[in-house]
Design a protein around this motif. Structure first.
Motif, PDB file in Angstrom:
ATOM      1  N   PHE A 143       6.600 -11.326   7.710  1.00 55.08           N
ATOM      2  CA  PHE A 143       5.374 -10.993   6.980  1.00 55.08           C
ATOM      3  C   PHE A 143       4.959  -9.569   7.321  1.00 55.08           C
ATOM      4  O   PHE A 143       5.159  -9.092   8.439  1.00 55.08           O
ATOM      5  CB  PHE A 143       4.241 -11.928   7.360  1.00 55.08           C
ATOM      6  CG  PHE A 143       4.411 -13.354   6.908  1.00 55.08           C
ATOM      7  CD1 PHE A 143       5.587 -13.825   6.348  1.00 55.08           C
ATOM      8  CD2 PHE A 143       3.353 -14.252   7.050  1.00 55.08           C
ATOM      9  CE1 PHE A 143       5.719 -15.137   5.927  1.00 55.08           C
ATOM     10  CE2 PHE A 143       3.467 -15.569   6.639  1.00 55.08           C
ATOM     11  CZ  PHE A 143       4.664 -16.003   6.090  1.00 55.08           C
ATOM     12  N   THR A 144       4.332  -8.903   6.346  1.00 55.32           N
ATOM     13  CA  THR A 144       3.811  -7.560   6.549  1.00 55.32           C
ATOM     14  C   THR A 144       2.390  -7.474   5.996  1.00 55.32           C
ATOM     15  O   THR A 144       2.157  -7.803   4.831  1.00 55.32           O
ATOM     16  CB  THR A 144       4.688  -6.507   5.854  1.00 55.32           C
ATOM     17  OG1 THR A 144       6.027  -6.593   6.350  1.00 55.32           O
ATOM     18  CG2 THR A 144       4.153  -5.102   6.117  1.00 55.32           C
ATOM     19  N   THR A 204      -1.618  -2.957  13.541  1.00 55.81           N
ATOM     20  CA  THR A 204      -1.402  -4.339  13.108  1.00 55.81           C
ATOM     21  C   THR A 204      -1.077  -5.271  14.269  1.00 55.81           C
ATOM     22  O   THR A 204      -0.617  -4.851  15.333  1.00 55.81           O
ATOM     23  CB  THR A 204      -0.251  -4.402  12.096  1.00 55.81           C
ATOM     24  OG1 THR A 204       0.943  -3.885  12.698  1.00 55.81           O
ATOM     25  CG2 THR A 204      -0.572  -3.597  10.850  1.00 55.81           C
ATOM     26  N   ASN A 205      -1.319  -6.549  14.007  1.00 50.29           N
ATOM     27  CA  ASN A 205      -1.013  -7.591  14.978  1.00 50.29           C
ATOM     28  C   ASN A 205      -0.548  -8.810  14.188  1.00 50.29           C
ATOM     29  O   ASN A 205      -1.122  -9.127  13.132  1.00 50.29           O
ATOM     30  CB  ASN A 205      -2.263  -7.941  15.795  1.00 50.29           C
ATOM     31  CG  ASN A 205      -1.976  -8.969  16.851  1.00 50.29           C
ATOM     32  OD1 ASN A 205      -0.977  -8.893  17.550  1.00 50.29           O
ATOM     33  ND2 ASN A 205      -2.860  -9.946  16.978  1.00 50.29           N
ATOM     34  N   ASN A 225     -14.252  -2.956   8.767  1.00 51.13           N
ATOM     35  CA  ASN A 225     -13.427  -2.674   9.953  1.00 51.13           C
ATOM     36  C   ASN A 225     -12.133  -3.482   9.875  1.00 51.13           C
ATOM     37  O   ASN A 225     -11.370  -3.332   8.940  1.00 51.13           O
ATOM     38  CB  ASN A 225     -14.229  -2.959  11.218  1.00 51.13           C
ATOM     39  CG  ASN A 225     -15.367  -1.975  11.403  1.00 51.13           C
ATOM     40  OD1 ASN A 225     -15.410  -0.908  10.789  1.00 51.13           O
ATOM     41  ND2 ASN A 225     -16.323  -2.323  12.248  1.00 51.13           N
ATOM     42  N   ASN A 226     -11.890  -4.351  10.837  1.00 48.94           N
ATOM     43  CA  ASN A 226     -10.658  -5.148  10.826  1.00 48.94           C
ATOM     44  C   ASN A 226     -10.617  -6.097   9.629  1.00 48.94           C
ATOM     45  O   ASN A 226     -11.647  -6.632   9.214  1.00 48.94           O
ATOM     46  CB  ASN A 226     -10.552  -5.960  12.111  1.00 48.94           C
ATOM     47  CG  ASN A 226     -10.256  -5.091  13.313  1.00 48.94           C
ATOM     48  OD1 ASN A 226     -10.488  -3.894  13.285  1.00 48.94           O
ATOM     49  ND2 ASN A 226      -9.765  -5.712  14.360  1.00 48.94           N
ATOM     50  N   MET A 227      -9.419  -6.281   9.101  1.00 50.60           N
ATOM     51  CA  MET A 227      -9.188  -7.295   8.082  1.00 50.60           C
ATOM     52  C   MET A 227      -8.011  -8.146   8.535  1.00 50.60           C
ATOM     53  O   MET A 227      -7.174  -7.679   9.326  1.00 50.60           O
ATOM     54  CB  MET A 227      -8.897  -6.663   6.714  1.00 50.60           C
ATOM     55  CG  MET A 227     -10.006  -5.742   6.229  1.00 50.60           C
ATOM     56  SD  MET A 227      -9.726  -5.128   4.550  1.00 50.60           S
ATOM     57  CE  MET A 227     -10.304  -6.531   3.584  1.00 50.60           C
ATOM     58  N   GLY A 228      -7.939  -9.361   8.042  1.00 49.85           N
ATOM     59  CA  GLY A 228      -6.852 -10.204   8.507  1.00 49.85           C
ATOM     60  C   GLY A 228      -6.627 -11.422   7.642  1.00 49.85           C
ATOM     61  O   GLY A 228      -7.385 -11.702   6.709  1.00 49.85           O
ATOM     62  N   SER A 239      -3.365  -9.314  11.418  1.00 49.91           N
ATOM     63  CA  SER A 239      -4.598  -8.546  11.306  1.00 49.91           C
ATOM     64  C   SER A 239      -4.268  -7.064  11.276  1.00 49.91           C
ATOM     65  O   SER A 239      -3.192  -6.643  11.723  1.00 49.91           O
ATOM     66  CB  SER A 239      -5.557  -8.860  12.454  1.00 49.91           C
ATOM     67  OG  SER A 239      -4.995  -8.454  13.688  1.00 49.91           O
ATOM     68  N   ILE A 240      -5.220  -6.281  10.750  1.00 51.97           N
ATOM     69  CA  ILE A 240      -5.010  -4.844  10.629  1.00 51.97           C
ATOM     70  C   ILE A 240      -6.347  -4.134  10.804  1.00 51.97           C
ATOM     71  O   ILE A 240      -7.365  -4.570  10.253  1.00 51.97           O
ATOM     72  CB  ILE A 240      -4.357  -4.507   9.265  1.00 51.97           C
ATOM     73  CG1 ILE A 240      -4.016  -3.025   9.172  1.00 51.97           C
ATOM     74  CG2 ILE A 240      -5.221  -4.959   8.095  1.00 51.97           C
ATOM     75  CD1 ILE A 240      -3.104  -2.693   7.988  1.00 51.97           C
TER      76      ILE A 240
END
Length: 120
Positions: A66-67, A56-57, A31-34, A49-50
């Motif tokens: 940053f991206t 994204t956050n 699920n979420n990665m960060g 996080s994405i």
């Protein structure tokens, strides 16, 4: 589940680095990665996080520099870091919320950390 981060190193102020982190092992879904970071003497903080649908956050200190992105086919998350500043120096940790088995609640996993040093 193992998270392996790559890409840290020494860079001059104003430079750039790209971190990557791959989730491997036996699981159903990521699920979420960060990315989080921890500087000496400071608490760990969110960098970015994405979600699995690319929402994204970002932490306030890295917005517009940053991206974060991900490749779901490779279970990999990336962090492109531009215009690096000395205050970005920290150990960067990747994280992932992973579903191991169908109908099981997701669990949070962490990578081992990679050191980013911004210095002239």
């Amino acid at each position: 589940v193992q998270l392996q981060a790559f890409g840290g190193g020494l860079v001059q102020p104003g430079g750039f680095l790209r971190l990557s982190c791959e989730a491997s092992g036996s699981f159903v879904r990521v699920n979420n990665m960060g990315w989080y970071r921890q500087a000496p003497g400071k608490e760990r903080e969110l960098v970015a996080s994405i979600t699995s649908v690319d929402s994204t956050n970002y932490g306030d200190s890295v917005k517009d520099r940053f991206t974060i992105s991900r490749d779901n086919a490779k279970n990999t998350v990336y962090l492109q870091m531009n215009s690096l500043k000395p205050e970005d120096t920290a150990v960067y940790y990747c994280s992932a919320r992973v579903v191991i088995r169908i109908f099981q609640s997701p669990g949070d996993y962490w990578g081992q950390g990679t050191l980013v040093t911004v210095s002239s």
